[in-house]
Design a protein around this motif. Structure first.
Motif, PDB file in Angstrom:
ATOM      1  N   PRO A  96       0.786  -1.245   0.000  1.00 50.15           N
ATOM      2  CA  PRO A  96       0.000   0.000   0.000  1.00 50.15           C
ATOM      3  C   PRO A  96       0.818   1.295   0.000  1.00 50.15           C
ATOM      4  O   PRO A  96       0.264   2.373  -0.182  1.00 50.15           O
ATOM      5  CB  PRO A  96      -0.828  -0.116   1.287  1.00 50.15           C
ATOM      6  CG  PRO A  96      -0.972  -1.583   1.501  1.00 50.15           C
ATOM      7  CD  PRO A  96       0.342  -2.161   1.079  1.00 50.15           C
ATOM      8  N   LYS A  97       2.144   1.199   0.186  1.00 51.00           N
ATOM      9  CA  LYS A  97       2.987   2.397   0.212  1.00 51.00           C
ATOM     10  C   LYS A  97       3.885   2.536  -1.009  1.00 51.00           C
ATOM     11  O   LYS A  97       4.056   3.622  -1.547  1.00 51.00           O
ATOM     12  CB  LYS A  97       3.891   2.361   1.456  1.00 51.00           C
ATOM     13  CG  LYS A  97       3.376   3.113   2.643  1.00 51.00           C
ATOM     14  CD  LYS A  97       4.453   3.157   3.703  1.00 51.00           C
ATOM     15  CE  LYS A  97       4.084   4.185   4.763  1.00 51.00           C
ATOM     16  NZ  LYS A  97       5.081   4.214   5.837  1.00 51.00           N
ATOM     17  N   PHE A  98       4.501   1.410  -1.418  1.00 48.75           N
ATOM     18  CA  PHE A  98       5.565   1.477  -2.417  1.00 48.75           C
ATOM     19  C   PHE A  98       5.383   0.451  -3.533  1.00 48.75           C
ATOM     20  O   PHE A  98       4.803  -0.617  -3.334  1.00 48.75           O
ATOM     21  CB  PHE A  98       6.931   1.206  -1.764  1.00 48.75           C
ATOM     22  CG  PHE A  98       7.356   2.207  -0.739  1.00 48.75           C
ATOM     23  CD1 PHE A  98       7.721   3.489  -1.104  1.00 48.75           C
ATOM     24  CD2 PHE A  98       7.416   1.861   0.613  1.00 48.75           C
ATOM     25  CE1 PHE A  98       8.133   4.420  -0.145  1.00 48.75           C
ATOM     26  CE2 PHE A  98       7.820   2.769   1.570  1.00 48.75           C
ATOM     27  CZ  PHE A  98       8.178   4.058   1.186  1.00 48.75           C
ATOM     28  N   LEU A  99       5.989   0.789  -4.681  1.00 50.89           N
ATOM     29  CA  LEU A  99       6.114  -0.132  -5.805  1.00 50.89           C
ATOM     30  C   LEU A  99       7.608  -0.412  -5.984  1.00 50.89           C
ATOM     31  O   LEU A  99       8.414   0.523  -6.044  1.00 50.89           O
ATOM     32  CB  LEU A  99       5.556   0.529  -7.076  1.00 50.89           C
ATOM     33  CG  LEU A  99       5.907  -0.116  -8.415  1.00 50.89           C
ATOM     34  CD1 LEU A  99       5.192  -1.447  -8.581  1.00 50.89           C
ATOM     35  CD2 LEU A  99       5.558   0.809  -9.579  1.00 50.89           C
ATOM     36  N   ALA A 100       7.979  -1.694  -6.047  1.00 48.95           N
ATOM     37  CA  ALA A 100       9.388  -2.055  -6.269  1.00 48.95           C
ATOM     38  C   ALA A 100       9.494  -2.838  -7.568  1.00 48.95           C
ATOM     39  O   ALA A 100       8.709  -3.749  -7.816  1.00 48.95           O
ATOM     40  CB  ALA A 100       9.901  -2.894  -5.095  1.00 48.95           C
ATOM     41  N   VAL A 101      10.475  -2.470  -8.402  1.00 48.43           N
ATOM     42  CA  VAL A 101      10.671  -3.116  -9.702  1.00 48.43           C
ATOM     43  C   VAL A 101      12.152  -3.412  -9.877  1.00 48.43           C
ATOM     44  O   VAL A 101      13.001  -2.528  -9.662  1.00 48.43           O
ATOM     45  CB  VAL A 101      10.196  -2.199 -10.859  1.00 48.43           C
ATOM     46  CG1 VAL A 101      10.422  -2.875 -12.203  1.00 48.43           C
ATOM     47  CG2 VAL A 101       8.731  -1.822 -10.706  1.00 48.43           C
ATOM     48  N   ILE A 102      12.483  -4.648 -10.268  1.00 42.66           N
ATOM     49  CA  ILE A 102      13.874  -5.000 -10.553  1.00 42.66           C
ATOM     50  C   ILE A 102      14.262  -4.355 -11.884  1.00 42.66           C
ATOM     51  O   ILE A 102      13.558  -4.509 -12.885  1.00 42.66           O
ATOM     52  CB  ILE A 102      14.058  -6.524 -10.618  1.00 42.66           C
ATOM     53  CG1 ILE A 102      13.607  -7.190  -9.306  1.00 42.66           C
ATOM     54  CG2 ILE A 102      15.507  -6.885 -10.911  1.00 42.66           C
ATOM     55  CD1 ILE A 102      13.614  -8.707  -9.315  1.00 42.66           C
TER      56      ILE A 102
END
Length: 484
Positions: free
Chosen positions: A45-51
């Protein structure tokens, strides 16, 4: 005379997917090209992480959800690994903690600043060293705080206590070949795995024993996936001998025959299943496909019921799924996916069409919240607990404990000596020498000041708006009376 129902009744029959507008996408992200069948994306709900692609090591990008639009090339990344990152997973009990596994054979756990990164993050909170080959699978325990599972290309599954940076269990004899994926069950007492030897295994990690095994769950040689459902059944995706993609449902009490087996098509991308335990809907995304199919799992035959397909033009490189507590309940949103293209991430919203604006109880039963049901020590001692549920009826406000104490405990409670003779033990990097009591107290005092300041600002704003409304009403009255 009896009439057979022609159409099965289901409240999810009309679920439809819709990509968001372009200005709500995340543009100019160089998604990793590494050849590995992971999702490359994790979201909370806070962050999007992408490699992402990185020269001279491995990196992933962490963006606040609100940072949509074009992402600057110089935007800071999490870049402490010396080899490409293969898998990432957000901690379900702390929205600012993320774990990553890499080709450099290590697992690293990172603390993301509350408002996102302002400079590159190179120092992890904890480094977990125990694998001898690249680490391709990372998954947190669903109910026990600080318990993390990692699986590597050395065919070993390790379970760690991140809070003390120690190895709890090493399972190195159960998989004779490459592990494709691992999935915990509802309360984290067991996990299931899919392996290159075409077997699906159900394993008790604390005893280190094989509970059940099905050889040749799918006969094709391409990658399989296996996930636990909420009722304890196992859902698998794989390939037939003729390279057709399949879905199957298994009862762990009897793995001789699948409860259901469906063939989809003859594409060659691995099928990644995403399961929503609240609605019993499984979303299946193929790597390289441009569609998401979704199925409802029920107790009556044929058990796997096809609902619909979301199709788009662009193929997907990876996919992330938002936890239920991050969805917009007022819009009847039951799932949100973050689809990776070659150079962007596009959110796709799954919605149940409803006329009423009221809260839909049937779509939103109580769901798993961010509080851990057990401590790591309790789980190791043999205790099990279901996830602690929260209601989505009111906008959920995270507790102070989760923001202030849980993440700090990962580091500050580490009382082990700096070096350890134990095999597979690992190193923890301390990020602060401030006592945790002082830290929590200062944090709470700061929060109180912030709240008081905000309250004062709101009061001023309300007064200004009240005066403005009075003036406008007066002006409107004069206009209605013919005065200019």
């Amino acid at each position: 005379m009896s009439f057979r129902k022609v159409v099965r009744q289901s409240k999810f029959r009309h679920v439809f997917g819709q990509p968001v507008k372009n200005d709500q996408c995340y543009e100019d992200i160089r998604v990793s090209r590494v050849t590995w069948d992971s999702t490359f994306c994790a979201v909370n709900p806070k962050f999007l992480a992408v490699i992402v692609e990185a020269s001279g090591g491995g990196a992933f990008m962490v963006l606040p959800l609100s940072k949509t639009g074009r992402i600057d090339k110089a935007y800071p990344t999490v870049c402490g690994h010396t080899g490409p990152v293969l898998d990432i997973d957000w901690c379900p009990h702390n929205d600012e903690v993320i774990a990553s596994g890499s080709e450099d054979c290590t697992v690293m756990v990172w603390q993301i600043p509350e408002n996102g990164l302002t400079s590159p993050l190179t120092e992890p909170v904890v480094v977990l060293e125990g694998h001898t080959k690249r680490v391709g699978i990372i998954t947190w325990h669903p109910t026990a705080r600080n318990v993390l599972l990692s699986a590597g290309c050395d065919n070993v599954v390790l379970i760690w206590n991140v809070g003390t940076a120690e190895e709890l269990y090493r399972l190195d004899t159960l998989h004779p070949d490459l592990i494709y994926n691992v999935s915990w069950n509802h309360n984290g007492s067991l996990f299931c795995s899919a392996c290159k030897d075409k077997s699906v295994r159900i394993i008790d990690p604390r005893r280190g024993t094989l509970v059940a095994e099905r050889e040749k769950a799918h006969e094709g040689a391409r990658p399989m996936r296996a996930i636990f459902l909420a009722d304890g059944k196992v859902f698998t995706t794989g390939f037939s001998r003729m390279s057709e993609r399949q879905l199957a449902l298994w009862d762990p009490e009897n793995l001789d025959e699948p409860m259901a087996l469906q063939e989809l098509d003859s594409s060659n991308g691995a099928l990644l299943p995403f399961y929503d335990p609240d609605t019993s809907v499984v979303y299946v995304c193929g790597k390289g496909d441009s569609s998401i199919r979704y199925f409802e799992i029920t107790d009556e035959p044929p058990y796997i019921h096809f609902l619909n397909t979301f199709t788009s033009k662009e193929p997907q490189r990876g996919m992330g799924s938002m936890p239920k507590r991050g969805l917009e309940v007022s819009k009847c949103e039951i799932a949100r996916f973050y689809k990776l293209h070659e150079r962007k991430c596009e959110p796709i919203v799954m919605t149940v069409p409803r006329k009423s604006d009221l809260f839909q109880d049937d779509l939103y039963p109580d769901t798993a919240g961010p509080e851990a049901a057990l401590e790591a020590e309790d789980w190791v001692s043999g205790q099990d607990a279901d996830p602690i549920l929260i209601s989505l009826r009111e906008a959920y406000v995270p507790s102070k404990q989760r923001d202030l104490k849980v993440s700090r405990r990962n580091v500050l409670s580490d009382s082990r000596p700096a070096s350890s003779s134990r095999p597979g033990a690992s190193t923890a990097t301390t990020i602060s020498d401030v006592p945790s009591g002082t830290l929590a107290g200062a944090g709470e005092s700061g929060k109180l000041q912030e709240v008081m300041q905000e309250l004062r600002a709101l009061r001023v704003l309300v007064k200004e708006q009240g005066d403005r409304i009075s003036r406008l009403e007066e002006q409107l009255g004069r206009m209605e009376n013919g005065d200019t």
